[in-house]
Design a protein around this motif. Structure first.
Motif, PDB file in Angstrom:
ATOM      1  N   ASP A   3      -8.906   6.909  -8.138  1.00  0.00           N
ATOM      2  CA  ASP A   3      -8.421   6.893  -9.507  1.00  0.00           C
ATOM      3  C   ASP A   3      -7.518   5.680  -9.718  1.00  0.00           C
ATOM      4  O   ASP A   3      -6.896   5.221  -8.775  1.00  0.00           O
ATOM      5  N   LYS A   4      -7.449   5.188 -10.936  1.00  0.00           N
ATOM      6  CA  LYS A   4      -6.598   4.015 -11.136  1.00  0.00           C
ATOM      7  C   LYS A   4      -5.112   4.362 -10.935  1.00  0.00           C
ATOM      8  O   LYS A   4      -4.375   3.614 -10.321  1.00  0.00           O
ATOM      9  N   ASP A   5      -4.709   5.528 -11.496  1.00  0.00           N
ATOM     10  CA  ASP A   5      -3.298   5.871 -11.296  1.00  0.00           C
ATOM     11  C   ASP A   5      -3.132   7.026 -10.307  1.00  0.00           C
ATOM     12  O   ASP A   5      -2.448   8.009 -10.564  1.00  0.00           O
ATOM     13  N   CYS A   6      -3.814   6.910  -9.177  1.00  0.00           N
ATOM     14  CA  CYS A   6      -3.629   7.898  -8.115  1.00  0.00           C
ATOM     15  C   CYS A   6      -2.340   7.570  -7.360  1.00  0.00           C
ATOM     16  O   CYS A   6      -1.742   6.502  -7.557  1.00  0.00           O
ATOM     17  N   ASN A   7      -1.928   8.472  -6.504  1.00  0.00           N
ATOM     18  CA  ASN A   7      -0.683   8.279  -5.753  1.00  0.00           C
ATOM     19  C   ASN A   7      -0.707   6.999  -4.930  1.00  0.00           C
ATOM     20  O   ASN A   7       0.287   6.287  -4.839  1.00  0.00           O
ATOM     21  N   GLU A   8      -1.859   6.709  -4.327  1.00  0.00           N
ATOM     22  CA  GLU A   8      -1.970   5.541  -3.467  1.00  0.00           C
ATOM     23  C   GLU A   8      -1.671   4.266  -4.255  1.00  0.00           C
ATOM     24  O   GLU A   8      -0.878   3.427  -3.836  1.00  0.00           O
ATOM     25  N   ASN A   9      -2.339   4.152  -5.408  1.00  0.00           N
ATOM     26  CA  ASN A   9      -2.131   2.952  -6.223  1.00  0.00           C
ATOM     27  C   ASN A   9      -0.701   2.856  -6.735  1.00  0.00           C
ATOM     28  O   ASN A   9      -0.124   1.783  -6.800  1.00  0.00           O
ATOM     29  N   LYS A  10      -0.140   4.016  -7.098  1.00  0.00           N
ATOM     30  CA  LYS A  10       1.245   4.004  -7.589  1.00  0.00           C
ATOM     31  C   LYS A  10       2.195   3.488  -6.518  1.00  0.00           C
ATOM     32  O   LYS A  10       3.074   2.670  -6.782  1.00  0.00           O
ATOM     33  N   LYS A  30      -5.417   8.128   0.620  1.00  0.00           N
ATOM     34  CA  LYS A  30      -4.245   8.480   1.433  1.00  0.00           C
ATOM     35  C   LYS A  30      -3.767   7.378   2.363  1.00  0.00           C
ATOM     36  O   LYS A  30      -2.986   7.639   3.257  1.00  0.00           O
ATOM     37  N   ARG A  31      -4.285   6.161   2.217  1.00  0.00           N
ATOM     38  CA  ARG A  31      -3.866   5.147   3.186  1.00  0.00           C
ATOM     39  C   ARG A  31      -3.585   3.799   2.534  1.00  0.00           C
ATOM     40  O   ARG A  31      -4.455   3.220   1.894  1.00  0.00           O
ATOM     41  N   VAL A  32      -2.330   3.341   2.738  1.00  0.00           N
ATOM     42  CA  VAL A  32      -1.904   2.060   2.182  1.00  0.00           C
ATOM     43  C   VAL A  32      -1.374   1.210   3.325  1.00  0.00           C
ATOM     44  O   VAL A  32      -0.581   1.692   4.131  1.00  0.00           O
ATOM     45  N   ASN A  79       4.300  10.603   3.473  1.00  0.00           N
ATOM     46  CA  ASN A  79       4.965  11.245   2.347  1.00  0.00           C
ATOM     47  C   ASN A  79       4.357  12.627   2.141  1.00  0.00           C
ATOM     48  O   ASN A  79       3.156  12.745   1.851  1.00  0.00           O
ATOM     49  N   TYR A  80       5.190  13.648   2.291  1.00  0.00           N
ATOM     50  CA  TYR A  80       4.646  15.005   2.233  1.00  0.00           C
ATOM     51  C   TYR A  80       4.236  15.415   0.821  1.00  0.00           C
ATOM     52  O   TYR A  80       3.279  16.148   0.632  1.00  0.00           O
ATOM     53  N   GLU A  81       4.978  14.942  -0.192  1.00  0.00           N
ATOM     54  CA  GLU A  81       4.666  15.365  -1.566  1.00  0.00           C
ATOM     55  C   GLU A  81       3.386  14.703  -2.061  1.00  0.00           C
ATOM     56  O   GLU A  81       2.480  15.354  -2.542  1.00  0.00           O
ATOM     57  N   GLN A  82       3.347  13.370  -1.899  1.00  0.00           N
ATOM     58  CA  GLN A  82       2.197  12.659  -2.455  1.00  0.00           C
ATOM     59  C   GLN A  82       1.019  12.586  -1.496  1.00  0.00           C
ATOM     60  O   GLN A  82      -0.053  12.140  -1.857  1.00  0.00           O
ATOM     61  N   GLN A  83       1.237  12.999  -0.276  1.00  0.00           N
ATOM     62  CA  GLN A  83       0.175  12.960   0.724  1.00  0.00           C
ATOM     63  C   GLN A  83      -0.371  11.538   0.903  1.00  0.00           C
ATOM     64  O   GLN A  83      -1.582  11.300   0.789  1.00  0.00           O
ATOM     65  N   VAL A  84       0.547  10.605   1.111  1.00  0.00           N
ATOM     66  CA  VAL A  84       0.130   9.218   1.302  1.00  0.00           C
ATOM     67  C   VAL A  84       0.728   8.705   2.605  1.00  0.00           C
ATOM     68  O   VAL A  84       1.858   9.043   2.963  1.00  0.00           O
TER      69      VAL A  84
END
Ligand code: SF4
Lengths: 196, 185
Positions: A3-10, A30-32, A79-84
């Motif tokens: 997604d464009k505004d998924c947690n990873e991108n944010k 889930k991986r940055v 990150n436990y909340e965002q799962q990243v």
């Protein structure tokens, strides 16, 4: 696709905004990964922990890039909340390797640092427990550096029982039997003679 | 009445035969797992393979044990502890080398901190090969040890005492910081 505004991108956006020299890449879900200058690692870890909720240091590792005369330190945060997961990497000088201890952010870093000190010879400033850790009475080149020749050391130090001389290279033998083509780059580490 | 035709030497042998018969049926094994092979010990000892049928049991401390089972590779750091443990054991005592790693280094032959041949450092009575040996072969190894004991040939501990200098020289070659008590046995 992400997604464009998924947690990873944010997360990636937030890091890019704060650390302009960082090379940030969203590898997959889930991986940055973040590539940073070595002096930016402590502020980055502090930022990730305090402002981005990456509370957990799941792993640290060290990679020896002997070709570039550098060592790479890798920090893996979760990150436990965002799962990243963030993989932060940095390169340091290989000779007289030195880095600041990140023990003040996560206590468990101390154990990793002790290991890197012993196995790679990295000196972590601020860690006062960098003594003997797993090895005992080790002298000379730290054994995990790639220019440490393990086979040579073993042959010089320990008695070698005769009987391995006619050992076949299993991988090469199977490849020959089946007529398999082994690509050149793989030959270096799969089909090499036991002697060299 | 003792038979007057039996001379001194033979009398000792008869006593030894009786002793060795008793010894071979009560082998207490020091539970000290060193390499990956130690994972085969629980099935060997428990109901499936039931090594106690042969009088093989685990013991808690070196002083109570008869057999030191080296279950795989030994790092130089572990070797130091193993030597200490072995020297604390009371005679009669036996060593079993378990797995290829103890014989010629196995798959760790080129490692910087594992020894390649156990018998350079401790007197091995029986080797069991395999990576790792299954409980059947472990028990087979113990039976071999029992027959050696019965024949009076499991004399590794005596050899160790007689050739202590040779063993010490090898041990000190790889254990640089030798701070060990001298045991009298
Ligand atoms: S012989 Fe095999 S199973 Fe035993 S310690 Fe060595 S590698 Fe492990």
């Amino acid at each position: 696709m992400l997604d464009k505004d998924c947690n990873e991108n944010k997360c990636a956006e937030q890091i890019k905004k704060t650390f302009q020299t960082a090379e940030v890449e969203v590898k997959r879900e889930k991986r940055v990964t973040v590539q940073l200058r070595s002096d930016l690692i402590p502020p980055f870890l502090s930022f990730a922990k305090e402002f981005m909720e990456f509370k957990h240091l799941s792993h640290m590792s060290c990679v020896d890039w002997v070709e570039d005369n550098e060592l790479e330190l890798v920090f893996i945060l979760w990150n436990y909340e965002q799962q990243v997961q963030i993989i932060a990497k940095t390169r340091i000088e290989r000779v007289n390797a030195q880095f600041v201890s990140v023990k003040k952010f996560w206590n468990q870093a101390e154990t990793y640092e002790r290991e890197f000190h012993e196995m790679y010879g990295v000196n972590f400033v601020g860690n006062d427990r960098l003594g003997e850790f797993i090895l005992e009475d080790w002298e000379g080149v730290p054994p995990m550096l790639r220019d440490f020749d393990s086979i040579k050391y073993s042959k010089e130090t320990f008695y070698q029982r005769p009987g391995r001389e006619d050992a076949q290279n299993v991988r090469a033998t199977i490849a020959k039997h089946s007529g398999e083509e082994v690509p050149g780059f793989a030959k270096d580490y799969t089909i090499r003679n036991i002697e060299d | 009445m003792m038979n007057p035709n039996i001379n001194e030497k033979d009398k000792r042998r008869i006593r030894d035969i009786v002793q060795d018969f008793a010894r071979k049926h009560s082998l207490w094994v020091l539970a000290y797992g060193t390499g990956c092979g130690a994972i085969e010990i629980p099935p060997t000892m428990t109901s499936r393979y039931d090594a106690e049928r042969f009088g093989i049991r685990g013991s808690a401390t070196p002083r109570q044990a008869d057999v030191l089972l080296i279950t795989g590779y030994l790092a130089t750091k572990t070797l130091k502890r193993v030597i200490r443990t072995y020297e604390q054991m009371q005679a009669p005592k036996y060593v079993i080398g378990f797995g290829s790693c103890t014989i010629n280094g196995g798959m760790y032959w080129d490692s910087y901190n594992t020894i390649n041949a156990l018998d350079r450092y401790l007197p091995v009575d029986v080797y069991i090969n395999g990576c790792m040996p299954r409980p059947e072969s472990v028990i087979q190894g113990f039976i071999k040890l029992q027959s050696l004991i019965a024949e009076g040939k499991a004399d590794g501990a005596d050899k160790y005492q007689e050739n202590l200098e040779w063993y010490r020289e090898n041990q000190k070659k790889i254990i640089h910081n030798w701070k060990m008590p001298d045991y009298n046995w």
